[in-house]
Design an enzyme around this catalytic site. Sequence first.
Site, PDB file in Angstrom:
ATOM      1  CD  GLU A 164      -2.637   8.790   1.007  1.00  0.00           C
ATOM      2  OE1 GLU A 164      -1.916   7.775   1.079  1.00  0.00           O
ATOM      3  OE2 GLU A 164      -3.081   9.380   2.004  1.00  0.00           O
ATOM      4  CB  THR A 183       0.458   7.078  10.397  1.00  0.00           C
ATOM      5  OG1 THR A 183       0.218   8.395   9.947  1.00  0.00           O
ATOM      6  CG2 THR A 183      -0.351   6.104   9.569  1.00  0.00           C
ATOM      7  N   GLY A 184       1.964   5.741  12.808  1.00  0.00           N
ATOM      8  CA  GLY A 184       2.606   4.560  13.402  1.00  0.00           C
ATOM      9  C   GLY A 184       1.924   4.152  14.699  1.00  0.00           C
ATOM     10  CD  GLU A 186      12.018   0.885  10.362  1.00  0.00           C
ATOM     11  OE1 GLU A 186      12.820   1.720  10.807  1.00  0.00           O
ATOM     12  OE2 GLU A 186      12.061  -0.320  10.649  1.00  0.00           O
ATOM     13  CE  LYS A 196      -2.026   3.129   1.782  1.00  0.00           C
ATOM     14  NZ  LYS A 196      -1.885   4.519   1.254  1.00  0.00           N
ATOM     15  N   GLY A 231       6.446   5.813   7.946  1.00  0.00           N
ATOM     16  CA  GLY A 231       5.625   7.017   7.838  1.00  0.00           C
ATOM     17  C   GLY A 231       5.714   7.837   9.113  1.00  0.00           C
ATOM     18  N   GLY A 232       4.682   8.624   9.360  1.00  0.00           N
ATOM     19  CA  GLY A 232       4.708   9.554  10.480  1.00  0.00           C
ATOM     20  C   GLY A 232       4.387   8.898  11.821  1.00  0.00           C
TER      21      GLY A 232
HETATM   22  P1  NAD Z   1       1.974   9.110   6.791  1.00  0.00           P
HETATM   23  O1  NAD Z   1       2.095   8.491   8.123  1.00  0.00           O
HETATM   24  O2  NAD Z   1       0.998  10.206   6.602  1.00  0.00           O
HETATM   25  O3  NAD Z   1       1.609   8.020   5.680  1.00  0.00           O
HETATM   26  C1  NAD Z   1       2.420   6.890   5.448  1.00  0.00           C
HETATM   27  C2  NAD Z   1       1.583   5.791   4.816  1.00  0.00           C
HETATM   28  O4  NAD Z   1       0.617   5.344   5.762  1.00  0.00           O
HETATM   29  C3  NAD Z   1       0.798   6.214   3.588  1.00  0.00           C
HETATM   30  O5  NAD Z   1       0.803   5.167   2.650  1.00  0.00           O
HETATM   31  C4  NAD Z   1      -0.604   6.434   4.144  1.00  0.00           C
HETATM   32  O6  NAD Z   1      -1.631   6.297   3.189  1.00  0.00           O
HETATM   33  C5  NAD Z   1      -0.669   5.333   5.176  1.00  0.00           C
HETATM   34  N1  NAD Z   1      -1.663   5.517   6.250  1.00  0.00           N
HETATM   35  C6  NAD Z   1      -2.168   6.671   6.741  1.00  0.00           C
HETATM   36  N2  NAD Z   1      -3.017   6.423   7.756  1.00  0.00           N
HETATM   37  C7  NAD Z   1      -3.060   5.079   7.911  1.00  0.00           C
HETATM   38  C8  NAD Z   1      -3.740   4.218   8.805  1.00  0.00           C
HETATM   39  N3  NAD Z   1      -4.576   4.675   9.748  1.00  0.00           N
HETATM   40  N4  NAD Z   1      -3.540   2.896   8.697  1.00  0.00           N
HETATM   41  C9  NAD Z   1      -2.697   2.401   7.773  1.00  0.00           C
HETATM   42  N5  NAD Z   1      -2.014   3.177   6.890  1.00  0.00           N
HETATM   43  C10 NAD Z   1      -2.192   4.505   6.957  1.00  0.00           C
HETATM   44  O7  NAD Z   1       3.451   9.574   6.397  1.00  0.00           O
HETATM   45  P2  NAD Z   1       3.910  10.418   5.132  1.00  0.00           P
HETATM   46  O8  NAD Z   1       3.486  11.828   5.317  1.00  0.00           O
HETATM   47  O9  NAD Z   1       3.535   9.700   3.884  1.00  0.00           O
HETATM   48  O10 NAD Z   1       5.500  10.294   5.273  1.00  0.00           O
HETATM   49  C11 NAD Z   1       6.275  11.158   6.015  1.00  0.00           C
HETATM   50  C12 NAD Z   1       6.754  10.505   7.286  1.00  0.00           C
HETATM   51  O11 NAD Z   1       7.478   9.322   6.990  1.00  0.00           O
HETATM   52  C13 NAD Z   1       7.715  11.393   8.057  1.00  0.00           C
HETATM   53  O12 NAD Z   1       7.365  11.395   9.417  1.00  0.00           O
HETATM   54  C14 NAD Z   1       9.065  10.707   7.850  1.00  0.00           C
HETATM   55  O13 NAD Z   1       9.999  10.956   8.871  1.00  0.00           O
HETATM   56  C15 NAD Z   1       8.660   9.279   7.792  1.00  0.00           C
HETATM   57  N6  NAD Z   1       9.704   8.471   7.165  1.00  0.00           N
HETATM   58  C16 NAD Z   1      10.482   7.674   7.973  1.00  0.00           C
HETATM   59  C17 NAD Z   1      11.495   6.926   7.410  1.00  0.00           C
HETATM   60  C18 NAD Z   1      12.362   6.033   8.260  1.00  0.00           C
HETATM   61  O14 NAD Z   1      13.184   5.313   7.714  1.00  0.00           O
HETATM   62  N7  NAD Z   1      12.223   6.023   9.569  1.00  0.00           N
HETATM   63  C19 NAD Z   1      11.738   7.002   6.036  1.00  0.00           C
HETATM   64  C20 NAD Z   1      10.933   7.826   5.255  1.00  0.00           C
HETATM   65  C21 NAD Z   1       9.909   8.562   5.832  1.00  0.00           C
END
Ligand code: NAD
Length: 498
Positions: free
Chosen positions: A175, A229-230, A247, A172, A225-226
Amino acid sequence: MPSLYIDGKWTAGSGGTADVLNPFDASVVQTVDQAGPDDVERAVAAARAAFDTGPWRTTSASERSALLRRISELLVRDKEEIARTETLDTGKTLKESRIDVDDVTAVFRYYADLADKDAGRIVDTGMDNVLSRVVHEPVGVCALITPWNYPLLQLSWKVAPALAAGNTMVIKPSEVTPLTSVMLVRLCEEAGVPPGVVNIVLGEGRSVGAPLTEHDDVDMVSFTGGLATGQAIIRASAATVKRVAVELGGKNPNIMFADVDLDLAADWAMTAVFLHSGQVCSAGARLIVEESMHDDLVAEIARRAQLIRMGNGLDETSEVGPLVSAAHRAKIEDFVASALAEGATLVTGGARPEGPDLQKGWFYPPTLLTGVRRDMRVIREETFGPILTVETFRTEEEAVALGNDTEYGLAGAVWTPDMAKAHRVAGALRHGTVWINDYHPYVPAAEWGGMKRSGNGRELGPTGLAEYQEHKHIWHNTDPAPSRWFSGDARVREEDGP
Ligand code: NAD
């Protein structure tokens, strides 16, 4: 061509369509299909069946290794097309996108090399009649959920080890930037990955990502991701007690001692944070500089930051592209406004750029803030944009304390020619990666991941493979004898007579 891939077939899905926008000028790059709830169900069912009953599980490690190598060769073949698409989708420069594709290729090669050498281990029990083995088995169905800043790269860190270990998966992607993830799945298909092993569903996090994290038939979620969300994903996965590797973000200190050459310090302070307009999880957004060097270094960075060439990522002369979306730029603007309201000083940047080429897209200039305090939002939260804040220290202990004064623990750097000092500081920093006299580099063979709220997983390296494995212990007694644990056994034998 439909954008979802489920059980070896490309399909349009039932969730309608969505436009993928070019951050340079807000034009539509491509319209892609979106998954409906039934598509998510079908993708999980396909991955489940391919894991439980398909031929995939019985493939040998060397077959999987060969498959990963074929994918790496296809990546080399399609490098330019993939890099161009990544630039159109994310706004990053073509130079960066090409590096990304090279890095992705290296990750597939690394796990191709590792896959057939990872044979578990024999345990020495000290008993002649026991053969004790720890074998590595795949976890099962993995949901791989990725962000928008390094769409293809982040996905490769998951797909390559998950395949190497023999798992099946549902991908996934974000988007906002789904295009190169779809391209990678096409290459998996071309390389001969069997139907059902790799599936991809596109759509919003709430409607497509969340159901995967709650699903009974998903054994593992690997998420990048963020933080918020994590946290939601960890909560959502609790009911099914699935394995979850997250991560997350970072608030990364870049510590400069005054014995560093000024040119070197200014150059790397900027590369650490302004690369990809700061949309890097490990961006060195907090410059922590020895007090005696502060004024000279700030002046030098300010002078150079204004010269950074913003523009279309496809233009080879551009040094940074736009931010990924209008919403993300609004978030960056809000961070700067709140920092100024809380008393920070704006040295350079801080307003949308002028120039006819920079008006349609979501550009924001490299921005330098001084006079910041540790309680400010811009210091405490991940900004994920082209904002560099400057704090000062007088002693080594103070530098370490500042570097660790964050709820995150992803990455950081220390700069000094004094090796003993550098290693003391690197050892004391609670971050998953610490660079000494460098910033950003990584290799597939070394683990990547965060401490504290930057995550609970590790990607890359042997640990990145172990994340996708069950380590099962098989104990074989080659010469079994009665245990005589219960005294009744002996009495029964006496009553039965000889
Ligand atoms: P995000 O958390 O908004 O989204 C990440 C993914 O999660 C997307 O595919 C999104 O559609 C999905 N998502 C959103 N809500 C969800 C839910 N409730 N359940 C399941 N999936 C869901 O993050 P973003 O804005 O796309 O990315 C930026 C973040 O990613 C920053 O915080 C950045 O530091 C982090 N990041 C971390 C690393 C690492 O290696 N630690 C690497 C790259 C990015």
